[in-house]
Design a protein around this motif. Sequence first.
Motif, PDB file in Angstrom:
ATOM      1  N   UNK A  80      30.538  41.732  -2.989  1.00  0.00           N
ATOM      2  CA  UNK A  80      30.550  42.611  -1.811  1.00  0.00           C
ATOM      3  C   UNK A  80      29.192  42.718  -1.119  1.00  0.00           C
ATOM      4  N   UNK A  81      28.209  41.961  -1.604  1.00  0.00           N
ATOM      5  CA  UNK A  81      26.863  42.189  -1.096  1.00  0.00           C
ATOM      6  C   UNK A  81      26.759  42.051   0.420  1.00  0.00           C
ATOM      7  N   UNK A  82      27.228  40.931   0.953  1.00  0.00           N
ATOM      8  CA  UNK A  82      27.052  40.703   2.382  1.00  0.00           C
ATOM      9  C   UNK A  82      27.821  41.727   3.196  1.00  0.00           C
ATOM     10  N   UNK A  83      29.028  42.042   2.738  1.00  0.00           N
ATOM     11  CA  UNK A  83      29.833  43.044   3.428  1.00  0.00           C
ATOM     12  C   UNK A  83      29.098  44.388   3.451  1.00  0.00           C
ATOM     13  N   UNK A  84      28.549  44.768   2.312  1.00  0.00           N
ATOM     14  CA  UNK A  84      27.842  46.050   2.224  1.00  0.00           C
ATOM     15  C   UNK A  84      26.641  46.065   3.167  1.00  0.00           C
ATOM     16  N   UNK A  85      25.881  44.989   3.179  1.00  0.00           N
ATOM     17  CA  UNK A  85      24.685  44.939   4.023  1.00  0.00           C
ATOM     18  C   UNK A  85      25.075  45.040   5.496  1.00  0.00           C
ATOM     19  N   UNK A  86      26.118  44.302   5.880  1.00  0.00           N
ATOM     20  CA  UNK A  86      26.552  44.328   7.286  1.00  0.00           C
ATOM     21  C   UNK A  86      27.048  45.708   7.692  1.00  0.00           C
ATOM     22  N   UNK A  87      27.868  46.290   6.823  1.00  0.00           N
ATOM     23  CA  UNK A  87      28.443  47.596   7.154  1.00  0.00           C
ATOM     24  C   UNK A  87      27.341  48.653   7.267  1.00  0.00           C
ATOM     25  N   UNK A  88      26.381  48.616   6.379  1.00  0.00           N
ATOM     26  CA  UNK A  88      25.303  49.617   6.410  1.00  0.00           C
ATOM     27  C   UNK A  88      24.406  49.406   7.633  1.00  0.00           C
ATOM     28  N   UNK A  89      24.149  48.159   7.945  1.00  0.00           N
ATOM     29  CA  UNK A  89      23.302  47.861   9.111  1.00  0.00           C
ATOM     30  C   UNK A  89      23.929  48.483  10.357  1.00  0.00           C
ATOM     31  N   UNK A  90      25.232  48.370  10.432  1.00  0.00           N
ATOM     32  CA  UNK A  90      25.960  48.912  11.581  1.00  0.00           C
ATOM     33  C   UNK A  90      25.987  50.447  11.527  1.00  0.00           C
TER      34      UNK A  90
END
Length: 419
Positions: free
Chosen positions: A399-409
Motif C-alpha cells: 500500500x505504500x504508493x497508494x498511501x503516499x499519493x492519498x496523503x499528498x492529496x
Amino acid sequence: MSLIVHKYGGTSVGSAERIKNVARRVAKWSRAGHKIVVVVSAMSGETNRLIDLAKQVQPAPDPRELDVVAATGEQVTIGLLAMALKAIGVRAKSYTGGQVRVLTDSAYTKARIVAINATKLHADLDSGQVIVVAGFQGEDEIGNITTLGRGGSDTSAVALAAALAADECLIYTDVDGVYTTDPRIVPEARRLHTVTFEEMLEMASLGSKVLQIRSVEFAGKYRVRLRVLSSLTDPDLPLEVEAASGTLITFEEDTHMEQAAISGIAFTRDEAKITLSSVPDRPGIAYQILGPIADANIDVDMIIQNTGVDGMTDFSFTVHRSEYAKALDVLNERVKAHIGAHAVIGDAKICKVSVVGIGMRSHVGIASTMFRTLSEEGINIQMISTSEIKISCVVEDKYMELAVRALHKAFGLEQQPSD
Ligand code: ASP
Ligand code: MG
C-alpha cells in the motif's frame, strides 16, 4: 564578493563532458568575483566499483585498506576538474582531504570530521584561485586515510563551508531541489522553495535520499546556509537565476511565512517488524527483549507495547531490514524461552509512511487527517509513532504508493503555498 562552496555529486561529474560542464559553471561564479571552493564526489558508480574490487580480493575487506582504495575515486575527479578549469583559463588547484588536512577520527569507513585547517585554503582563495577538494575523505591524526561513509561528500562540503565561514554551500545534484515527496510516485509533487533544517533532518532520516543525514546535522549545528539545486541546467544560466533556484534549507526563526501544516511525505521500505506474542507482562520485559538486541548492535526504530486485561502483552518493534534476520535469531535463541513468550513473529512486508512539518506544532488535527485518509483507502495502520514535527505509520508495503499519493492529496501538497 562572497565565499561560496559548491558540491557536485557523482552523476554531475559522471563523464569528461560533465566535468567540463561543471568547470564552465564554476568559471561563471569565479568570474563574477566570488571565492569558490568546489567539493566533488567520485564519478558515478566508481565508489561501488572500488568497493566490489576490494571484496573480490578480500571478502570482508580490511577497513583501513578499504579506505585507501575507496578514497581514490575522488582523487581522480579533483584532478580532472582542476584540469578542466585550467583548460578554460581559470586558475585552480586540487587537494585531497589529507592535503587540506581534513582531520578525522580513525573510524575507518565511517570517520567523523574533527577539524579542518582553513589557513592554506584562505591563502589560495585570496590569491584568486579556485580550490577543488576531494569529498568523502580525510586523514586521522597519524596520517591514515579515512572515509566518511557513503554519501559523505555532502558532509565534506558542509564541513568546509563551516570551517571557511562560507556565505553559502550549494549542493548541486541530479534533482532540482527538495520535493514534497518523490515525484516518481506522485507526479504532482512540488519543489519546496525553503524547508527548515529540522524538517530536512526528519526527511533524511525517514528515507529521503537528497542529502546525507550527517551533512544536515552539521549544517544545522554550524549554521551553514545550505541550498540544494540542479547541476543539469545550462552551465551558462544567468548567475542570479541559478543562485535563487533549488531549495534553501533555512532556520526556523528565519521563516516569516505562515507555515503550511505539512511540508512533505517521506517513506521507507527498509524496515521490518518483529512481534513477541503473549508475553507475561512484568517489570523488565522491555529490557529483557531489547537489551540483547542492543548488545547485537541492532538499532530499533518504533516500539509498541500495551498490556491486556489478562496481564499478557504483545511486544512489537521495527528494525532495519538488513538486520531483520539477525534480530530474529537473537530473539529465538536468547529471549523467547527466557521471558516465556508464546511466539516470535516476523514481518518484512511493511513500510513506513510519514508526514513531516514544523507547521504541526501550530495546526491541530494533523494526526486525525492522516488516519482518516489511510482508513478511507482501506489501509490498515500497524504501528504509529510521533515526534513534535512528524507522524509515522507502519503499513503493509503493497500500500505504500497508494498511501503516499492519498496523503499528498489530503494535505494539499500539490498546491503552491500562499506566500
Ligand atoms: N563517492 C562516495 C559515495 O559514493 C561519496 C559521495 O558520493 O558522496 O558514497
Ligand atoms: Mg551523493
